[in-house]
Design an enzyme around this catalytic site. Structure first.
Site, PDB file in Angstrom:
ATOM      1  CD  GLU A 192      -4.405  16.023 -15.490  1.00 43.47           C
ATOM      2  OE1 GLU A 192      -4.190  15.658 -14.329  1.00 43.47           O
ATOM      3  OE2 GLU A 192      -5.539  16.282 -15.921  1.00 43.47           O
ATOM      4  CE1 TYR A 230      -3.324  12.718 -15.442  1.00 41.57           C
ATOM      5  CE2 TYR A 230      -1.054  12.203 -14.826  1.00 41.57           C
ATOM      6  CZ  TYR A 230      -2.195  12.970 -14.675  1.00 41.57           C
ATOM      7  OH  TYR A 230      -2.201  14.011 -13.759  1.00 41.57           O
TER       8      TYR A 230
END
Lengths: 294, 380
Positions: B189, B101
């Site tokens: 993101e 992530y």
């Protein structure tokens, strides 16, 4: 007494030659603010209703001794205008302009912090600051303010700031200083900056703090209040009914990931001993009660 | 402005971040053609602005044209949590050795940029934060200084990625930072950011929110406008340059200043009404803007009464009053308007309203009085 500005504050207006700049700059002067200069690179040497226009802030400071600046420049030019004011020797910079990109704000906020730590930035996207009877910088309608204290006001919202001033004045309660810190994600002046000064100001006996959804500035202020503020606080938080994930007009007014709700902020402030009004009109009677008990 | 996954990936690709070859498709035929182009196996992904696509059946792997046709047919038009799938993204399926992530956003409290990196990607960051907060490596970045290579290397080391991913992750993170800053993103993101068995690091998903205040310096954003999830009212408002958010109630709201409008919604709610919208005409609203605002509210069939709540600062109440009067002349307004004016030029504004007062235009002295009146009218 007052915070940040008083009757001696000399102000230069960046963007005084524009429509909004001249309307509000001259209105501020009519209120009694020492409006000593304007800037415009193309119109240096001219004047706006007797206020001299300089090419740069630096020139204006050298000629007039201005210590504060008020920026009415369109959003794309704000970052450069803020840095020009700091480089020109201004100590207190007020940015009225809304719609400034968040990355610009983050950069000039940190640039000031790193390189001009003594400069206080107010805004962007704020109504400005008024010390009633002495100095009004920005777009607050001065006639709704009442001089003399004992209440200091700090707010993220422009129009709710006016509402609070109006409610106080209607109750015959004066204000020391009223600061609109603005609704953007990176405000130059925080609630805490104002609370600490109101706490230190002997003429301010009680404080109104108006917040809204988004971010955690109210929660941080609540923590600060618990540890440092002894003066009574009446608060109001806008956006109880705001849906999550939407920017409610202000770039900073957004509930994201379940954080930044009005309920959480209200709880934090009540926990810190503040009385939180259910609507902006209720601020008036709540503060009247507080003032009567001083 | 939230981008769809494929728009985010295209943005990432412009900044040199590796993404899988693929294409967007709005029909089954287009999806099959895109699959042929990408090479089987392919992943067909529903493009919606809501999480949980996979669980809802909005992400499927196809090994051949028949499957691609079947799955694209299933997904296009599918409803995922109230969002209809109009577009699918079709890309070559990647072999995955590890899922990470990575994101950049603004930490409003610290007033610095904020990076998060985790070796436990593929699930929502909120979940990682709850189950294993130590698995998220966090950094603050001074916007003036920017993300340095040294800082990024230390950050990656702290996240404890597979050593094989370190070099690729460094490249991706530096590029993602540039995309975040130069691209004027509120959020950039990648989840998951994957390591392939060949040791390559690339973006398997993209979540990007753009800062609309920066639109003036991004003419390329115009292409995203069409794919925004706006209802008819919101589209009309947008075409007129109004700051409008549609809600479900019966009281149309017009006000100046975000805080005042939010609090108008709250007060209407408190006295028993339901707001139909948020509409901030902003500072300095003139007659034309007000007339447009009334027109947009009037187009909402749910609206039974309209509340105009103005506290003049930069906005002048007489101009607002003129705008309302002009709107009544220009638009066939179905619902009564209750108006409250205070602040700059309030006396002049009230005088203008008084001259035109009727059952359809009612002036009230305070915000609370006006809210009660408008809710009463909406209830009839």
């Amino acid at each position: 007494m007052s915070i940040f500005v008083d009757g001696n504050t000399k102000v230069v207006y960046q963007g005084l030659t524009g429509n909004q700049g001249s309307f509000h700059g001259l209105r501020n002067r009519a209120y009694g603010t020492k409006v000593v200069a304007g800037t415009s690179p193309k119109k240096a040497g001219t004047d706006v209703d007797g206020v001299p226009i300089f090419a740069t802030v630096k020139d204006a400071v050298a000629e007039t001794g201005a210590t504060a600046s008020c920026i009415f420049i369109p959003a794309p030019g704000v970052a450069a205008a803020v840095m020009e004011a700091a480089e020109g020797g201004i100590e207190f910079i007020v940015v009225i302009t809304e719609g400034v990109p968040a990355h610009d704000e983050a950069r000039f906020y940190n640039d000031l912090k790193n390189n001009y730590p003594d400069v206080q930035l107010l805004g962007p996207n704020c109504p400005g600051i008024i010390t009633p009877g002495e100095c009004n910088i920005g777009i607050t309608p001065g006639e709704i303010a009442l001089a003399g204290g004992p209440v200091g006001i700090v707010s993220r919202s422009g129009t709710l700031t006016y509402q609070a001033l109006y409610e106080m004045t209607r109750q015959g309660i004066g204000q020391t200083t009223c600061v609109g810190i603005g609704g953007d994600p990176v405000p130059g002046t925080s609630f805490i900056d104002c609370l600490s000064r109101f706490q230190a100001d002997p003429d301010t006996k009680a404080i109104i703090m108006i917040g809204e959804i988004g971010g955690s500035a109210e929660e941080e202020a609540a923590e600060y209040i618990k540890a440092n503020v002894t003066k009574p606080i009446v608060s109001y938080i806008a956006g109880v009914t705001a849906p999550a994930g939407k920017k409610m007009g202000h770039a900073g007014a957004i509930i994201s990931g379940g954080k930044g709700t009005a309920a959480a902020k209200t709880e934090a402030l009540e926990d810190a001993g503040a009385r939180v009004a259910a609507n902006p009109v209720e601020i008036g009677p709540l503060m009247a009660e507080v003032v009567a008990g001083l | 402005m939230d981008l769809l996954e494929y728009q985010g990936k295209q943005l990432f690709a412009r900044y040199g971040i590796p993404v899988s070859p693929g294409a967007a498709a709005v029909t089954v035929d287009e999806a099959v053609a895109a699959a042929e182009q990408a090479g089987y196996p392919v992943v067909i992904k529903a493009q919606v602005r809501v999480g949980g696509r996979g669980k809802a059946g909005g992400i499927k792997i196809a090994d051949n044209p028949e499957q691609a046709r079947e799955y694209a047919g299933d997904i296009i038009g599918m409803d995922i949590k109230g969002h209809r799938v109009e577009v699918v993204w079709v890309e070559h399926a990647s072999d995955i050795a590890a899922e990470y992530y990575a994101s950049f956003t603004l930490d409003r409290a610290a007033k610095k940029y904020f990076g998060m990196l985790s070796a436990q990607g593929g699930v929502e960051i909120e979940t990682i934060a709850e189950t294993d907060p130590d698995a998220i490596a966090k950094i603050h970045i001074d916007p003036v200084v920017g993300l340095t290579e040294e800082q990024a290397k230390a950050w990656i080391a702290e996240a404890k990625l597979d050593p094989a991913a370190n070099a690729g992750a460094l490249e991706v993170l530096l590029k993602l930072y540039t995309a975040y800053v130069d691209g004027d993103c509120d959020l950039a993101e990648i989840n998951p950011l994957i390591l392939t068995p060949e040791g390559k690091v690339h973006a398997l998903d993209a979540k990007v929110t753009l800062d609309e205040n920066a639109q003036y310096r991004h003419p390329e954003w115009a292409e995203y406008e069409a794919s925004q999830d706006l209802d008819e009212r919101e589209q009309l408002a947008k075409s007129k340059g109004l700051n409008y958010i549609g809600l479900d109630g019966t009281v149309g709201i017009i006000g100046n200043g975000a805080g005042l409008v939010m609090s108008t919604l709250d007060v209407v709610n408190q006295v028993g009404g339901t707001p139909a919208n948020f509409l901030d005409v902003g500072g300095g609203a003139g007659a034309d803007l007000l007339a447009n605002a009334v027109e947009v509210i009037n187009s909402d069939p749910n609206v039974k009464a309209i509340f105009v709540n103005i506290f003049g600062g930069i906005t002048k109440c007489d101009e607002v009053a003129n705008g309302i009067v002009e709107a009544l002349a220009r638009v066939d307004v179905r619902s009564p308007i209750v108006i409250r004016l205070d602040g700059t030029n309030a006396e002049e504004g009230r005088a203008i309203i008084k001259a035109h007062e009727s059952d359809m235009l009612i002036s009230q002295p305070t915000m609370l009085d006006a809210a009660k009146r408008v809710v009463q009218l909406a209830g009839k």
